[in-house]
Design a protein around this motif. Structure first.
Motif, PDB file in Angstrom:
ATOM      1  N   ALA A  68      -0.119   8.544  -2.182  1.00 24.32           N
ATOM      2  CA  ALA A  68       0.681   8.139  -3.341  1.00 24.32           C
ATOM      3  C   ALA A  68       0.966   9.280  -4.312  1.00 24.32           C
ATOM      4  N   SER A  74       4.853   4.373  -6.031  1.00 28.17           N
ATOM      5  CA  SER A  74       3.981   3.301  -6.514  1.00 28.17           C
ATOM      6  C   SER A  74       4.572   2.553  -7.709  1.00 28.17           C
ATOM      7  N   LEU A 117      -1.226  -2.399 -10.533  1.00 25.03           N
ATOM      8  CA  LEU A 117      -1.368  -1.211  -9.706  1.00 25.03           C
ATOM      9  C   LEU A 117      -2.802  -0.710  -9.779  1.00 25.03           C
ATOM     10  N   SER A 150      -2.525   2.233  -4.537  1.00 24.75           N
ATOM     11  CA  SER A 150      -2.115   3.622  -4.359  1.00 24.75           C
ATOM     12  C   SER A 150      -3.298   4.418  -3.816  1.00 24.75           C
ATOM     13  N   GLY A 172       2.601   8.946  -7.996  1.00 21.66           N
ATOM     14  CA  GLY A 172       3.148   7.593  -8.150  1.00 21.66           C
ATOM     15  C   GLY A 172       4.643   7.426  -8.035  1.00 21.66           C
ATOM     16  N   ASP A 208      -4.844   8.038  -2.055  1.00 24.31           N
ATOM     17  CA  ASP A 208      -4.637   9.475  -1.903  1.00 24.31           C
ATOM     18  C   ASP A 208      -6.005  10.146  -1.814  1.00 24.31           C
ATOM     19  N   LEU A 228      -1.911   9.391 -12.098  1.00 22.71           N
ATOM     20  CA  LEU A 228      -1.181   8.144 -11.858  1.00 22.71           C
ATOM     21  C   LEU A 228      -1.738   7.029 -12.748  1.00 22.71           C
ATOM     22  N   TRP A 267       0.853  -1.185   0.000  1.00 27.49           N
ATOM     23  CA  TRP A 267       0.000   0.000   0.000  1.00 27.49           C
ATOM     24  C   TRP A 267       0.890   1.236   0.000  1.00 27.49           C
ATOM     25  N   ASP A 268       0.593   2.166  -0.895  1.00 22.82           N
ATOM     26  CA  ASP A 268       1.299   3.443  -0.953  1.00 22.82           C
ATOM     27  C   ASP A 268       0.340   4.523  -0.471  1.00 22.82           C
ATOM     28  N   THR A 310      -5.709   2.171  -7.909  1.00 18.48           N
ATOM     29  CA  THR A 310      -5.809   3.405  -7.140  1.00 18.48           C
ATOM     30  C   THR A 310      -7.112   3.426  -6.348  1.00 18.48           C
ATOM     31  N   VAL A 367       0.275  -3.277  -6.075  1.00 20.10           N
ATOM     32  CA  VAL A 367       0.265  -1.993  -5.376  1.00 20.10           C
ATOM     33  C   VAL A 367      -1.134  -1.388  -5.338  1.00 20.10           C
TER      34      VAL A 367
END
Length: 243
Positions: A52, A58, A90, A70, A55, A72, A81, A48-49, A92, A68
């Motif tokens: 983020a 990420s 990845l 991400s 990126g 935010d 991103l 987990w970012d 989000t 991942v």
């Protein structure tokens, strides 16, 4: 004065990637940090970012083989991103990283929180509560990579101004006004349209977070310090969740 989220949505998000500089270079620096810390997938491969942004962390994590997520608060940055993601594992999610409801289900083997994410929180109490959430959510052996700018070196009442990025037709600069527990950040942006300079500005606050407090909160939340360093004014830590 705006909240950090309002500042990003109304002023900074559309300028953020340009402001921080070359994306490839920033991602290479993040990748080298992860390499030096021996970070690679070892368990469920989930990372987990948090906060983020566009990126910077990420993408290197995804290239290392992590799945991942991400997270935010800025939909603009997350959309950017996503638009740059080509074939990487990845996803989000627009989310408040302080929300207890976020920390449910399968936990990641790696939690990453870099940049100014922590300093954007409302208070030291909020940061301490977040450490406790992380400590209760992560399993034994999970790792937690943290980076933030310790703004505690300024004196109360001091003001410091500096350019952040300068190009022929664009100038981004910043003024820091130091208070007891916070720093008032005023961002200033000038852009030449061919006839005149257009000027916009926006202000918000960042927390002052002494490293000693970060280490204290990590320890009481069940984390052991594995690595510590500094790069370009950022304090860097790698923690591991105790058994």
């Amino acid at each position: 004065m705006l909240t950090p989220q309002e500042h990003y949505e109304t002023f900074l998000a559309e300028k953020y990637s340009w402001m921080i500089g070359d994306a490839d270079q920033k991602e290479a620096e993040a990748a080298e940090l992860f390499r030096s810390w021996g970070i690679s997938p070892m368990g469920n491969r989930i990372a987990w970012d948090l906060g983020a942004g566009s990126g910077v962390q990420s993408f290197p994590l995804a290239r290392l083989g992590f799945r991942v997520l991400s997270l935010d608060l800025s939909s603009k940055l997350l959309n950017e991103l996503s638009s740059r993601n080509v074939g990487l594992n990845l996803e989000t999610r627009e989310a408040d990283i302080t929300a207890p409801s976020l920390y449910a289900g399968e936990c990641p083997e790696l939690l990453v929180c870099m940049g100014d994410t922590l300093t954007h929180l409302e208070s030291k109490t909020s940061v301490r509560k977040l450490f406790r959430l992380w400590g209760s959510f992560l399993k034994s052996g999970a790792r937690f990579a943290l980076g933030y700018r310790d703004l505690g070196r300024g004196k109360i009442g001091e003001k410091v101004g500096f350019p952040v990025r300068v190009e022929r037709n664009r100038i981004f600069s910043c003024i820091l006004s130091f208070e007891e527990d916070k720093v008032l950040v005023t961002d200033l942006y000038h852009e030449w349209d061919g006839n005149l300079w257009n000027f916009t500005t926006s202000s918000y606050c960042k927390l002052i977070l002494p490293e000693a407090k970060i280490l204290e909160w990590a320890d009481e939340s069940g984390f052991s310090l594995r690595q510590q360093g500094e790069s370009k004014g950022m304090s860097l830590f790698l923690f591991e969740r105790n058994g």
